[in-house]
Design an enzyme around this catalytic site. Structure first.
Site, PDB file in Angstrom:
ATOM      1  N   SER A   1       0.826  -1.203   0.000  1.00  0.00           N
ATOM      2  CA  SER A   1       0.000   0.000   0.000  1.00  0.00           C
ATOM      3  C   SER A   1       0.857   1.248   0.000  1.00  0.00           C
ATOM      4  O   SER A   1       1.947   1.275   0.594  1.00  0.00           O
ATOM      5  CB  SER A   1      -0.898  -0.010   1.245  1.00  0.00           C
TER       6      SER A   1
ATOM      7  N   TYR B   1      -2.195  -1.126  10.805  1.00  0.00           N
ATOM      8  CA  TYR B   1      -2.496  -1.682   9.476  1.00  0.00           C
ATOM      9  C   TYR B   1      -1.354  -1.354   8.510  1.00  0.00           C
ATOM     10  O   TYR B   1      -0.761  -2.252   7.907  1.00  0.00           O
ATOM     11  CB  TYR B   1      -3.815  -1.127   8.919  1.00  0.00           C
TER      12      TYR B   1
ATOM     13  N   LYS C   1       1.947  -3.642   6.557  1.00  0.00           N
ATOM     14  CA  LYS C   1       2.328  -3.616   5.137  1.00  0.00           C
ATOM     15  C   LYS C   1       3.840  -3.387   5.010  1.00  0.00           C
ATOM     16  O   LYS C   1       4.526  -4.029   4.224  1.00  0.00           O
ATOM     17  CB  LYS C   1       1.564  -2.507   4.395  1.00  0.00           C
TER      18      LYS C   1
HETATM   19  C1  WQD Z   1     -10.087   8.901   0.811  1.00  0.00           C
HETATM   20  C2  WQD Z   1     -10.400  10.372   0.994  1.00  0.00           C
HETATM   21  C3  WQD Z   1     -10.806  11.033   3.263  1.00  0.00           C
HETATM   22  C4  WQD Z   1     -14.517   8.804   3.820  1.00  0.00           C
HETATM   23  C5  WQD Z   1      -7.315   4.097   3.027  1.00  0.00           C
HETATM   24  C6  WQD Z   1      -6.194   3.304   3.639  1.00  0.00           C
HETATM   25  C7  WQD Z   1      -5.340   2.727   2.548  1.00  0.00           C
HETATM   26  C8  WQD Z   1      -6.202   1.906   1.641  1.00  0.00           C
HETATM   27  C9  WQD Z   1      -7.283   2.788   1.044  1.00  0.00           C
HETATM   28  C10 WQD Z   1      -6.380  -0.434   2.227  1.00  0.00           C
HETATM   29  C11 WQD Z   1      -9.722  10.962   2.226  1.00  0.00           C
HETATM   30  C12 WQD Z   1     -12.050  11.225   2.414  1.00  0.00           C
HETATM   31  C13 WQD Z   1     -13.355   9.326   3.268  1.00  0.00           C
HETATM   32  C14 WQD Z   1     -15.579   9.677   4.146  1.00  0.00           C
HETATM   33  C15 WQD Z   1     -14.297  11.532   3.342  1.00  0.00           C
HETATM   34  N1  WQD Z   1      -6.790   0.837   2.353  1.00  0.00           N
HETATM   35  N2  WQD Z   1     -13.268  10.668   3.035  1.00  0.00           N
HETATM   36  N3  WQD Z   1     -15.431  11.013   3.886  1.00  0.00           N
HETATM   37  O1  WQD Z   1      -7.736   7.033   3.755  1.00  0.00           O
HETATM   38  O2  WQD Z   1      -6.866   7.496   1.392  1.00  0.00           O
HETATM   39  O3  WQD Z   1      -6.786   5.179   2.317  1.00  0.00           O
HETATM   40  O4  WQD Z   1      -8.057   3.297   2.140  1.00  0.00           O
HETATM   41  O5  WQD Z   1      -5.450  -0.842   1.585  1.00  0.00           O
HETATM   42  O6  WQD Z   1      -4.346   1.926   3.132  1.00  0.00           O
HETATM   43  O7  WQD Z   1      -5.410   4.194   4.415  1.00  0.00           O
HETATM   44  O8  WQD Z   1      -8.961   6.172   1.706  1.00  0.00           O
HETATM   45  O9  WQD Z   1     -11.340   6.170   1.069  1.00  0.00           O
HETATM   46  O10 WQD Z   1     -10.744   6.311   3.543  1.00  0.00           O
HETATM   47  O11 WQD Z   1     -10.348   8.266   2.070  1.00  0.00           O
HETATM   48  O12 WQD Z   1     -14.186  12.750   3.118  1.00  0.00           O
HETATM   49  O13 WQD Z   1     -16.664   9.264   4.667  1.00  0.00           O
HETATM   50  O14 WQD Z   1     -11.805  10.527   1.221  1.00  0.00           O
HETATM   51  O15 WQD Z   1     -10.635  12.132   4.150  1.00  0.00           O
HETATM   52  O16 WQD Z   1      -9.324  12.281   1.910  1.00  0.00           O
HETATM   53  P1  WQD Z   1      -7.564   6.596   2.348  1.00  0.00           P
HETATM   54  P2  WQD Z   1     -10.420   6.667   2.132  1.00  0.00           P
END
Ligand code: WQD
Length: 339
Positions: free
Chosen positions: A126, A151, A155
């Site tokens: 990741s 998590y 990785k």
């Molecule tokens: C993306 C953007 C949030 C939810 C995570 C893990 C990573 C991988 C992918 C597994 C961010 C914003 C999110 C919401 C929002 N996982 N958001 N409202 O955090 O980039 O990555 O998932 O492999 O390891 O860290 O992904 O989809 O949670 O967030 O505004 O209800 O969407 O702040 O900017 P992230 P995400």
């Protein structure tokens, strides 16, 4: 037919990778404990490819179960490892569960591979290993930063384990550093099955549009980005799946430049949360109910990949656009509501 063990192959990325492997002529053995998915995914993979993958319900974190699986399948020629717990927030609350599960699976599988002289291993890694990047786009040579959650640390630790095993020629490994996988297979027969309230953006968007969630909270619009919301490199899960086939081919054809390699798997383009919402509204024809909320702790401001090394060395490119991703995510949500 080359038999490939896909651990966690009934999961989101594992099921899409199984489809691509089968369509490239590989025999797939899925080993999954079904802790975060269901056996119906295997049926739907068969509906897509007309080939039923071999499937065994196994807890690979239990050494005896892992050994017995390899005993039953002495013709495994490579492993693609997806099996892991993957909820960032949960990993903070339950660190021991995450370290034990995610690391024991890898240690058990590598041990059985070593005993049998199986070398080819593709790891689901990741971009979280980079933390907050110092410069963008980010390349594979960027310094890795301490993980913000167990998590992400698992990785990084798995990459270290693979590096050390590769030095002793115990394994020939490729770690694919995913950016943000979203979307679903165009058949709408497989996709993301989040347990409970989604942590990730895309399933929260589709569930809000479907009326399952009341409103999407956009976590902050005061970042140093054009529209103030965080930027990520979203990649279609089918493009991501294809990168695993490319990595496996590199291993099977002994094309590696070193016995441990890492590759950024993204599109090379960054999109903000509001841009994802705009794309979703355009592709679904639905107006999304959202509000601007406080920042989410641990979020990094912006990250997107330099994919030139993956493109050149793997002969792989992401092909799907953000609109393709949001369209397919919505089609999958509609399918879930029909079934
Ligand atoms: C993306 C953007 C949030 C939810 C995570 C893990 C990573 C991988 C992918 C597994 C961010 C914003 C999110 C919401 C929002 N996982 N958001 N409202 O955090 O980039 O990555 O998932 O492999 O390891 O860290 O992904 O989809 O949670 O967030 O505004 O209800 O969407 O702040 O900017 P992230 P995400």
């Amino acid at each position: 037919m080359t038999k490939i063990l896909v651990t966690g192959g009934a999961g989101f990325i594992g099921s899409h990778t199984t489809v691509e492997l089968q369509q490239q002529g590989y025999t797939v053995l899925i080993a999954d404990n079904l802790s975060n998915t269901n056996a119906g995914v295997v049926d739907n993979i068969e509906k897509i490819t007309s080939i039923r993958p071999l499937f065994e319900k196994v807890d690979l974190s239990v050494q005896t179960e892992c050994a017995a699986l390899f005993e039953r399948h002495p013709d495994i020629e490579g492993v693609i490892n997806f099996a892991a717990h993957k909820a960032v927030g949960e990993s903070v609350e339950k660190p021991l569960m995450y370290y034990r599960n995610n690391l024991c699976i890898v240690l058990n599988v590598l041990n059985e591979m070593q005993r049998r002289g199986i070398k080819n291993f593709v790891q689901s890694s990741s971009c979280t290993v980079y933390g907050e990047p110092d410069q963008l786009p980010i390349t594979e040579t960027a310094p890795l930063k301490p993980a913000l959650a167990p998590y992400g640390n698992t990785k990084k630790m798995v990459e270290d384990i693979l590096q050390d095993c590769a030095k002793q020629d115990l394994v020939h490994a490729i770690a694919l550093r995913y950016f943000n996988p979203i979307g679903a297979h165009p058949s709408a027969l497989i996709g993301e099955l989040p347990n409970g309230v989604p942590n990730n953006l895309m399933p929260f968007i589709t569930q809000t549009a479907a009326g399952i969630r009341e409103q999407l909270s956009v976590f902050g619009n005061d970042y140093n980005t054009p529209d103030g919301t965080c930027i990520r490199d979203y990649i279609h899960v089918v493009d991501l799946a294809k990168s695993h086939v490319a990595a496996l081919r590199r291993l099977l054809q002994n094309e590696q430049k070193a016995h441990f390699e890492t590759f950024n798997i993204g599109t090379g383009n960054g999109f903000s949360v509001l841009q994802v919402i705009q794309s979703f509204e355009k592709m679904s024809g639905r107006k999304l109910n959202y509000r601007i909320a406080d920042r989410r702790e641990g979020d990094i401001e912006k990250i997107w990949a330099d994919t030139s090394y993956s493109n050149h060395e793997l002969g792989w490119h992401a092909e799907q656009s953000l609109d393709d991703m949001t369209r397919d995510a919505w089609r999958w949500q509609l399918h879930l509501m029909e079934s």
